[in-house]
Write a protein that holds these residues in place. Structure first.
Motif, PDB file in Angstrom:
ATOM      1  N   ILE A  22       8.503 -10.174  -2.045  1.00  0.00           N
ATOM      2  CA  ILE A  22       8.624  -9.371  -0.812  1.00  0.00           C
ATOM      3  C   ILE A  22       9.732  -9.960   0.069  1.00  0.00           C
ATOM      4  O   ILE A  22      10.588  -9.232   0.581  1.00  0.00           O
ATOM      5  N   THR A  56       4.238 -10.296   6.273  1.00  0.00           N
ATOM      6  CA  THR A  56       3.547  -9.946   5.019  1.00  0.00           C
ATOM      7  C   THR A  56       3.684 -11.092   4.012  1.00  0.00           C
ATOM      8  O   THR A  56       2.706 -11.462   3.354  1.00  0.00           O
ATOM      9  N   TYR A 102       5.262  -4.123  -7.175  1.00  0.00           N
ATOM     10  CA  TYR A 102       4.305  -4.207  -6.060  1.00  0.00           C
ATOM     11  C   TYR A 102       5.041  -4.607  -4.778  1.00  0.00           C
ATOM     12  O   TYR A 102       4.752  -4.093  -3.694  1.00  0.00           O
ATOM     13  N   PHE A 107       6.872  -1.664  -3.438  1.00  0.00           N
ATOM     14  CA  PHE A 107       5.938  -0.710  -2.821  1.00  0.00           C
ATOM     15  C   PHE A 107       5.492  -1.246  -1.454  1.00  0.00           C
ATOM     16  O   PHE A 107       5.248  -0.462  -0.522  1.00  0.00           O
ATOM     17  N   GLY A 108       5.397  -2.575  -1.336  1.00  0.00           N
ATOM     18  CA  GLY A 108       5.058  -3.196  -0.048  1.00  0.00           C
ATOM     19  C   GLY A 108       6.156  -2.961   0.978  1.00  0.00           C
ATOM     20  O   GLY A 108       5.889  -2.613   2.135  1.00  0.00           O
ATOM     21  N   ALA A 152       5.981   0.510   2.154  1.00  0.00           N
ATOM     22  CA  ALA A 152       4.878   0.722   3.111  1.00  0.00           C
ATOM     23  C   ALA A 152       5.288   0.248   4.507  1.00  0.00           C
ATOM     24  O   ALA A 152       4.963   0.901   5.502  1.00  0.00           O
ATOM     25  N   ARG A 194      13.277   3.969   2.170  1.00  0.00           N
ATOM     26  CA  ARG A 194      11.917   3.999   1.612  1.00  0.00           C
ATOM     27  C   ARG A 194      11.916   4.680   0.241  1.00  0.00           C
ATOM     28  O   ARG A 194      11.284   4.211  -0.700  1.00  0.00           O
ATOM     29  N   TYR A 230       2.425   7.440  -7.196  1.00  0.00           N
ATOM     30  CA  TYR A 230       3.865   7.398  -6.886  1.00  0.00           C
ATOM     31  C   TYR A 230       4.631   8.516  -7.603  1.00  0.00           C
ATOM     32  O   TYR A 230       5.696   8.927  -7.136  1.00  0.00           O
ATOM     33  N   PHE A 249       0.440   1.576  -0.957  1.00  0.00           N
ATOM     34  CA  PHE A 249       0.320   0.115  -1.027  1.00  0.00           C
ATOM     35  C   PHE A 249      -1.153  -0.311  -0.985  1.00  0.00           C
ATOM     36  O   PHE A 249      -1.510  -1.341  -1.563  1.00  0.00           O
ATOM     37  N   VAL A 284      -2.108  -0.110  -4.437  1.00  0.00           N
ATOM     38  CA  VAL A 284      -1.545  -1.280  -5.129  1.00  0.00           C
ATOM     39  C   VAL A 284      -2.481  -2.476  -4.969  1.00  0.00           C
ATOM     40  O   VAL A 284      -2.845  -3.148  -5.938  1.00  0.00           O
TER      41      VAL A 284
END
Lengths: 236, 243
Positions: free
Chosen positions: A58, A82, A120, A123-124, A127, A145, A191, A216, A219
């Motif tokens: 991330i 995060t 993942y 996707f974070g 989000a 996005r 998705y 998310f 996820v």
């Protein structure tokens, strides 16, 4: 462990100044490499190592997006926050230090896991961008996005295919009816729906942003919820 | 009649059909994800071909699977209609690769569904415990002999490596020698034999899994097409944005 605690501290400092995120990421990467050297394999088995990798991913993916967004402070804070949260989860999670069973020592398994966690992470990021979209009611975040979700979807699909190849070689079947496989399909379909819905006017704006956040959540349940709560081939 | 046909074709040509039926499929899978762990019927799901298992189980636990099959059938027709329409409508565009890459993804998806259909009809899975010298019957005329089991343990008792030497027999004549190792199953006449579990003491023994997966090649082809299509699509989008 000290390196991981340090990376957490730097992610917290990054809430204030962006450059601290780079230091946190560099320290966390050093921790992942040191774990790999200690274990003699990719450190991607069990919640401790996978959550550490997710936090680092991330933080790493936030760099090109922050550059494209011209260093938006809110985005920087949310991604650093995060990464910090996932680092704390890694710190309190159990380490898997025992040798791997021979069936897990394969390119197909390692690539399957790496691709899954990179997706993942994307996707974070998507989000976070969706949350900012809702908060600021600013439509120009839709493009980044979409890119995060499209690349994440590509990596996730590749992870599923590589996982299928590995399962066929290890267990003779590319598909097993277990809750994890079912949730993975739910995530992929979710998705798929997102990428198709963005072509329809009715879905653009708020509904897609809400889908981006909900995605998310799916996820997280697919990764942590199913692995911890349900019996499957992916249980921790 | 003409209006009805127009309504039906309009339904299958619509992107809304894709979106809402995908949402419905997610809902069916979600229901299944909560039903599955609590019902003992699902413990035997891999013991026969999927469709054979499905028709033998009560509808109260399998309704979501029947619903998913019905939804997937609609999505298949919808995918075919939309892909053909897209190629016909946009055939004169200059960026031909950008047009064709989503259709490659769709073809890959359809191949993967075909693979699941073939495996659901003709797939099977058997388990057999065996020691060295055991003969296992795998079909009417074919059997397999467990020739040698070799399990390597680390000093602290973990399994480091293993290998099983086997021989295939057709009507009592040896036709092939092979070796099963981690991530290296033995493939013979549509069968895939791999090791599910092993025991070291009192004597070395293995639990073998004998699978038939007729959809495997289609799944691999579909997977390769899907990956090729999506990588091509992303590359072209990046290129277009840079201009």
């Amino acid at each position: 462990m000290l390196l991981l605690i340090l990376s957490f501290a730097f992610y917290l400092f990054a809430l204030w100044k962006r450059p601290f995120l780079y230091i946190g990421l560099a320290i966390q990467t050093a921790y992942i490499i040191s774990r790999g050297i200690d274990l003699g394999r990719l450190p991607l088995v069990g919640p401790h190592d996978t959550v550490t990798f997710l936090a680092a991913s991330i933080a790493a993916f936030s760099i090109p997006f922050a550059t494209a967004l011209k260093e938006r402070i809110q985005f920087q804070r949310l991604t650093a926050g995060t990464a910090a949260i996932f680092t704390v989860i890694a710190l309190i999670s159990k380490q898997h230090n025992s040798p791997l069973p021979p069936v897990l020592k394969t390119f197909w398994f390692e690539t399957h896991v790496v691709l899954a966690f990179l997706s993942y992470a994307l996707f974070g990021i998507a989000a976070i961008l969706a949350y900012l979209h809702l908060k600021e009611e600013n439509t120009y975040l839709e493009g980044p996005r979409y890119r995060a979700i499209l690349i994440g979807y590509c990596l996730f699909t590749m992870s599923m295919i590589f996982g299928g190849i590995w399962a066929y070689l290890a267990w003779g079947t590319y598909w097993l009816w277990t809750p994890k496989e079912l949730w993975t399909s739910i995530l992929w379909l979710f998705y798929t729906l997102y990428l198709h819905a963005q072509f329809k006017q009715w879905w653009t704006g708020k509904p897609l942003a809400i889908l981006g956040i909900a995605g998310f959540a799916v996820v997280m349940f697919t990764y942590l919820g199913v692995s911890l709560l349900m019996k499957s081939s992916h249980s921790f | 009649m003409r209006t009805l046909i127009r309504h039906i074709t309009g339904f299958f040509f619509s992107l809304n059909t894709t979106i809402w039926f995908t949402a419905l499929l997610i809902a069916a899978f979600l229901a299944g994800a909560f039903i599955m762990p609590g019902r003992k019927e699902f413990e035997s799901i891999h013991s026969a071909s999927f469709f054979q298992w499905l028709i033998e189980q009560p509808l109260t636990v399998t309704w979501w699977l029947w619903l998913s099959i019905a939804i997937l059938s609609i999505i298949v027709i919808n995918t075919l209609f939309c892909s053909i329409e897209s190629v016909i409508k946009k055939r004169k565009v200059t960026q031909w690769l950008l047009l064709i890459s989503p259709q490659i993804i769709h073809v890959g998806f359809l191949f993967i569904l075909l693979a699941h259909l073939l495996s659901s009809i003709g797939g099977s899975q058997q388990m057999a415990a065996a020691g060295e010298g055991t003969f296992l019957k795998i079909s009417e005329n074919n059997s397999v002999l467990i020739k040698d089991i070799n399990i390597q343990l680390s000093p602290d008792g973990y399994v480091n490596d293993w290998a099983v030497k086997i021989e295939y027999y057709l009507n009592n004549d040896m036709v092939k020698e092979d070796r099963i190792a981690p991530n290296s199953p033995s493939l013979y006449e549509g069968f895939n034999i791999n090791l599910k579990d092993m025991r070291v003491v009192p004597t070395e023994a293995v639990l073998l899994q004998i699978n038939r997966e007729p959809g495997a090649v289609w799944a691999l082809t579909g997977g390769i097409l899907f990956m090729a299509g999506i990588v091509m699509l992303i590359a072209l989008k990046i290129k277009t944005e840079k201009r």
